[in-house]
Design an enzyme around this catalytic site. Structure first.
Site, mmCIF file in Angstrom:
data_model
loop_
_atom_site.group_PDB
_atom_site.id
_atom_site.type_symbol
_atom_site.label_atom_id
_atom_site.label_comp_id
_atom_site.label_asym_id
_atom_site.label_seq_id
_atom_site.Cartn_x
_atom_site.Cartn_y
_atom_site.Cartn_z
ATOM 1 N N ASP A 141 0.806 -1.228 0.000
ATOM 2 C CA ASP A 141 0.000 0.000 0.000
ATOM 3 C C ASP A 141 0.834 1.271 0.000
ATOM 4 O O ASP A 141 0.384 2.312 -0.456
ATOM 5 C CB ASP A 141 -1.056 -0.002 1.120
ATOM 6 C CG ASP A 141 -0.477 -0.268 2.492
ATOM 7 O OD1 ASP A 141 0.608 -0.850 2.576
ATOM 8 O OD2 ASP A 141 -1.121 0.099 3.484
ATOM 9 N N GLU A 159 10.313 -10.122 -2.458
ATOM 10 C CA GLU A 159 11.210 -8.971 -2.573
ATOM 11 C C GLU A 159 12.676 -9.353 -2.702
ATOM 12 O O GLU A 159 13.443 -8.670 -3.378
ATOM 13 C CB GLU A 159 11.027 -8.034 -1.370
ATOM 14 C CG GLU A 159 9.707 -7.289 -1.356
ATOM 15 C CD GLU A 159 8.598 -8.050 -0.634
ATOM 16 O OE1 GLU A 159 8.829 -9.227 -0.258
ATOM 17 O OE2 GLU A 159 7.512 -7.483 -0.434
ATOM 18 N N HIS A 211 0.510 -0.369 10.496
ATOM 19 C CA HIS A 211 0.988 -1.689 10.089
ATOM 20 C C HIS A 211 2.322 -1.525 9.347
ATOM 21 O O HIS A 211 2.616 -0.452 8.824
ATOM 22 C CB HIS A 211 -0.052 -2.384 9.198
ATOM 23 C CG HIS A 211 -0.320 -1.673 7.904
ATOM 24 N ND1 HIS A 211 -1.009 -0.488 7.843
ATOM 25 C CD2 HIS A 211 0.035 -1.955 6.633
ATOM 26 C CE1 HIS A 211 -1.077 -0.086 6.588
ATOM 27 N NE2 HIS A 211 -0.453 -0.958 5.835
ATOM 28 N N HIS A 212 3.093 -2.597 9.317
ATOM 29 C CA HIS A 212 4.445 -2.633 8.718
ATOM 30 C C HIS A 212 5.485 -1.867 9.545
ATOM 31 O O HIS A 212 6.627 -1.721 9.109
ATOM 32 C CB HIS A 212 4.497 -2.067 7.282
ATOM 33 C CG HIS A 212 3.660 -2.801 6.283
ATOM 34 N ND1 HIS A 212 3.085 -4.024 6.530
ATOM 35 C CD2 HIS A 212 3.301 -2.481 5.001
ATOM 36 C CE1 HIS A 212 2.415 -4.409 5.450
ATOM 37 N NE2 HIS A 212 2.515 -3.506 4.522
ATOM 38 N N GLY A 247 28.322 -14.466 -2.573
ATOM 39 C CA GLY A 247 27.958 -15.883 -2.481
ATOM 40 C C GLY A 247 26.695 -16.185 -1.708
ATOM 41 O O GLY A 247 26.685 -17.054 -0.843
ATOM 42 N N ASP A 287 20.323 -28.252 -6.635
ATOM 43 C CA ASP A 287 18.999 -28.454 -6.055
ATOM 44 C C ASP A 287 18.822 -27.683 -4.747
ATOM 45 O O ASP A 287 17.777 -27.098 -4.481
ATOM 46 C CB ASP A 287 18.709 -29.951 -5.859
ATOM 47 C CG ASP A 287 19.857 -30.710 -5.185
ATOM 48 O OD1 ASP A 287 20.895 -30.091 -4.865
ATOM 49 O OD2 ASP A 287 19.703 -31.923 -4.968
ATOM 50 N N ASN A 323 21.936 -33.246 -6.964
ATOM 51 C CA ASN A 323 22.937 -34.078 -6.281
ATOM 52 C C ASN A 323 22.648 -34.158 -4.784
ATOM 53 O O ASN A 323 23.553 -34.203 -3.959
ATOM 54 C CB ASN A 323 24.363 -33.600 -6.579
ATOM 55 C CG ASN A 323 24.592 -32.164 -6.157
ATOM 56 O OD1 ASN A 323 23.656 -31.466 -5.765
ATOM 57 N ND2 ASN A 323 25.827 -31.701 -6.235
ATOM 58 N N GLY A 375 21.500 -32.312 -2.260
ATOM 59 C CA GLY A 375 21.830 -31.420 -1.149
ATOM 60 C C GLY A 375 22.903 -30.399 -1.466
ATOM 61 O O GLY A 375 23.206 -30.121 -2.624
ATOM 62 N N GLU A 390 28.718 -27.184 0.749
ATOM 63 C CA GLU A 390 28.773 -27.224 2.211
ATOM 64 C C GLU A 390 29.384 -28.539 2.686
ATOM 65 O O GLU A 390 30.211 -28.549 3.597
ATOM 66 C CB GLU A 390 27.369 -27.061 2.810
ATOM 67 C CG GLU A 390 26.575 -25.853 2.321
ATOM 68 C CD GLU A 390 27.151 -24.509 2.723
ATOM 69 O OE1 GLU A 390 28.306 -24.444 3.167
ATOM 70 O OE2 GLU A 390 26.435 -23.496 2.573
#
Lengths: 599, 599
Positions: B56, B79, B144-145, B443, B473, B500, B502, B506
């Protein structure tokens, strides 16, 4: 003033802990890791699920989470959703907190809007950011996830805007005290806190002895003389009101943990009680002295009349935001109002700072018992759940909400998304012991999906009933991937997806026919299978296009007790809007015009 | 020091504009709305797409966007994705900027991580936050917000951490000057800027006369004496190096707009040229003096030898972050290095602040021409694209990247996600005029989906070739809904989704077998139809489980020229990792250990 008070109170708490720790010094002491210390504290607070996304700066800590016997790593699809989930979890699990773990920079900034929502709505959430090692924090090399300018503190600076306490575990000497400090702030002030956890601090050994002293919500004590004076004042005003008193319950009753105290007051006095939208279900809606939702000019006319004609409103835990007050349209003079808050009291025009409701309420209850007889005579019209008979077979907003109202059961947890759903649900009285979860003040669209994940985990812990989400198509698109995490953890919410071709609340506020309020239509009934239920055994999806189809589904006991996650796409007209939302939008426009002129 | 210089330069620019405006004062003047003023400026900068989500507080502005003849409202699903899209758009559209519009609080905080990424990676993005009216900003009602505590400035404070300039259009007198100030900063300093646009300012009338003066990237002038001295120093060092000079091109060449100048220098001198990962495709990879990617110890051994054995490295636009330098493993002594930057030059150990490469380069080129003969004799081994012959029919990382390398064509835009893809692509030389887009310094996982949307819109504007995304993925799950926006706007990227199981990057960094690095498997080939291609006519999806299937697909001309959005699920082993990533992960662990000891 209040800031100083809470600061002092924090310091008092800290010092007490220090003293207690010292007293325990010679009574044996075990060395444990910082990670285990933190997790034990969280376990003590009843935390059973931790939300977040892995990253190289938080994985050393996640090892401990994954290995913990009673705490489960949830593993969200993204960090914003994880923060929303932590928020939803805390809302449904009183006296516990929500916990979200993110990685340095990229992860924590992605979560920040969820943390801000928890701040705004007073939900206790701990945000743990895994950050580079203490050495790297000093040497500040050009690491990934940084802004490339050696400002390693920017993320903490951003977090400071939306959390009440922050701690950086820069060394092991202060680690346990720092953890205790922010956790105590989190639970006692019901707001989010932020912890920077360097990779190398995770496994540092610290003394476990503080763990013997439970964390507690220590509140600033009321000054007894002032408190007595306030009680006298209140009694005087109640007398003058000739017991024609109405209690108005708002958000801070549950947020600041006075639900039981308020219940005692109501039972003792028989005062009629009404709720604001943000207070909905704080008082059991089947309680015979409960009269419905008061929301200024948007209220049901009977409720508006009952509340505004009372000689006195005893408002407890008020949070008078625009959408919670019908755009500031309370017609209640200050001379008819007493307000009890977490840290102050207002009696008509008089302010009494530092008098908190938690300690005041039991005393007030015993002083107000005498009014019970008179108060019992005040009539309360119970809100009725009537499904209108309409010509059309289309599913209208006016029909939909009371109809699903009949579907609800005791102990259900009902989550509504900002927008149509938040307003549609207002006119529906809910069964006893249901919990209503919504984000009316902050109103971040998409919040309800993450929140439902957290709420469902908390509901499972507490043995509550079904978790039922109402959300529009526009909002679902923001955070849709978290449906996947629900399926992954065997959660079984029922999701009513209102397919009304875009942002209905926005249309009502501005740009009714604007293209920017349209969205792309999705194959909603394929979502659950696409996002993780590969064999189609864990979920069910339905589309209902008219009343007959909806009725049939709602009456089907298999649907009501499916024991699997279900999504119901409800086809509704693009321009059809719940009564309360239509009025709120009109008042919002008027309010904006009025405030522009006043200045 | 530099901050002061850029501040002064901003002020100079502003004052020049003011003077020019005054000069135009009597030459006629049209009154236009603030919104139209802003949109005209954006149009002048070549902006054709604006990203964001309605709310709004921004819808009054969106009316103008929707009605604009040449600028299109994209309408994202959320966003953060919108901010990523603005970033991708700016990366593929030189001299233009990315624009994202969000609403007060909830919207802008959701986008902030995308803005931080643009800051880190030096991408010019304008973030417009639609905020309450100027009256409400003064009276600060409980809207609000908000955070519910009347702090209306918290969101700006957060934005200040990750943008270089901010403007609040609090009154119409300053509005046009403020807009010009931040836009000039945005384009000249290649970083994000932030604009608070109150609802009531949107339609205020302002003079259009400043629009006649185009915004320009005005750079601080080099001091001629110092510049001459620096040129002499460089020439001296090149002489000493006996023309055994290698040019190393990095991120800031494209970010600070010296691509043409560098090309001229290379053509004039015939120095061999290598690139860093962040500089990839800045120099056409088919250029015969281009030798490949230098990334310290991770480099191909031939490239490492050629670069590190040179007598002198002329480094242009360096950004020496961890993953861009093979975890800080350059083996090049400072005495063998000249570094040209946007705002300073380093000649061996000597620093020359305020000497910018944009103005220096053409002069350097003319002084270096004489070395061409000798430099031409330096051998450059062109990186070769060889698909290894392997026993297995499984799709391995070592096979996949060179194989897709053969699929690429001139003018393709190739986007790779943080993780496996960013490293896998490094060993693949790309055809001429391809554009490589990645986010190696910041990254943030999930970035590439939003970024591909923006890149595809920019590529369409520029008449470039296909847009091809490589993403894992795990990353796709963060931002998946933006696939929907691509379909909505008829964009036709090819998406290689590496399934693959996951987070492979990591796993290599920590917790190889940890459950927190696993994800839920999705029905990837149903994504495009579920998320908007309801009739299945706008998209194609494929799964390839082995080399034969992949080969067949890549060789199919229908696939290569589909003219619709396509998703290819590529099944790969959970633990298979590209060479460069495996080495980077090992070096990362070593680096962390070393830096812990050093301190």
């Amino acid at each position: 003033m209040q800031a100083t008070l809470t600061d002092l109170q924090s310091e008092v708490t800290r010092l007490r802990h220090e003293l207690q720790s010292l007293a325990l010094e010679h009574k044996g002491d075990e060395q444990i890791t910082v990670a285990d210390y933190l997790l034990t504290r969280l376990e003590q607070l009843g935390v059973s699920s931790i939300f977040g996304v892995p990253g190289d700066f938080n994985m050393p800590f996640l090892d401990y989470v994954e290995d913990h016997p009673t705490i489960k790593w949830i593993g969200n699809c993204n960090e914003l959703n994880a923060a929303y989930a932590a928020d939803g979890y805390a809302r449904v699990k009183p006296h516990s907190i929500g916990v979200v773990v993110t990685t340095f920079g990229v992860g924590e900034l992605s979560a920040i809007n969820g943390i801000a929502g928890a701040f705004s709505e007073m939900v206790p959430v701990l945000h743990i950011a895994g950050v580079p090692s203490t050495t790297q924090l000093k040497t500040r090399p050009l690491l990934h996830h940084t802004l490339g300018d050696a400002r390693f503190d920017v993320f903490t600076k951003a977090a400071e805007q939306v959390t009440i306490s922050q701690a950086m575990l820069a060394n092991k000497v202060q680690a346990t005290a720092e953890i205790d400090r922010i956790l105590t702030d989190c639970v006692s002030r019901a707001r989010p806190v932020y912890l920077s956890l360097p990779t190398d601090m995770v496994s540092e050994k610290v003394s476990s002895k503080r763990l013997k002293i439970p964390l507690s919500r220590i509140l600033p004590p009321n000054n007894p003389d002032v408190e007595e004076f306030v009680l006298d004042e209140i009694i005087k005003v109640v007398h003058e009101a000739e017991s024609n008193v109405v209690v108005l319950v708002d958000a801070c009753v549950s947020r600041h943990d006075v639900k039981d105290e308020v219940k005692d007051l109501l039972t003792a006095t028989h005062f009629p009680v009404y709720s604001t939208p943000m207070g909905k279900t704080t008082i059991d809606e089947e309680y015979d002295r409960y009269g419905g939702i008061y929301i200024g000019s948007i209220s049901d006319p009977v409720i508006k009349e009952r509340v505004e004609s009372a000689n006195l409103i005893l408002s407890i835990g008020a949070l008078k935001s625009d959408f919670n007050t019908g755009m500031f349209t309370y017609r209640i003079p200050t001379t008819h109002t007493i307000e009890l808050h977490a840290d102050h009291v207002l009696v008509r025009h008089a302010h009494f700072p530092k008098i908190g409701m938690k300690q005041l309420l039991p005393k007030l209850t015993s002083r107000l018992r005498d009014f019970r007889c008179q108060a019992s005579e005040l009539v309360v019209s119970k809100p009725k759940l009537e499904v209108p008979v309409e010509q059309t077979n289309d599913i209208t907003q006016s029909y939909f909400w009371p109809r699903v109202g009949k579907f609800f059961r005791k102990k259900d947890v009902i989550v509504t998304e900002t927008g149509t759903s938040n307003f549609g649900i207002l006119d529906v009285p809910l069964p006893e012991q249901t919990i209503f979860v919504s984000q009316i003040l902050y109103g971040s669209i998409g919040w309800a999906v993450g929140s439902t994940l957290g709420a469902a985990l908390a509901a499972r812990d507490r043995g509550l009933g079904r978790v039922i989400l109402f959300i529009g198509d526009g909002s679902m698109q923001l955070t849709v991937q978290e449906l996947s995490t629900m399926t992954r953890h065997g959660l079984t919410p029922i999701i009513f997806l209102i397919n009304n071709s875009g942002y209905n609340i926005e249309r009502n506020l501005h740009g009714m026919n604007r293209k920017y309020n349209d969205i792309v239509d999705w194959k909603w009934t394929s979502l659950l299978t696409t996002l993780g239920d590969l064999n189609g055994t864990l979920s069910m999806s339905y589309t209902v296009r008219n009343k007959s189809e909806l009725e049939k589904l709602l009456d089907d006991p298999q649907f009501a007790n499916a024991g699997k996650i279900q999504l119901v796409e409800v086809i509704m007209d693009k321009y059809d809007t719940p009564r309360a939302l239509k009025m709120a939008a009109e008042l919002s426009t008027k309010y904006a015009e009025k405030s522009a002129k006043q200045f």
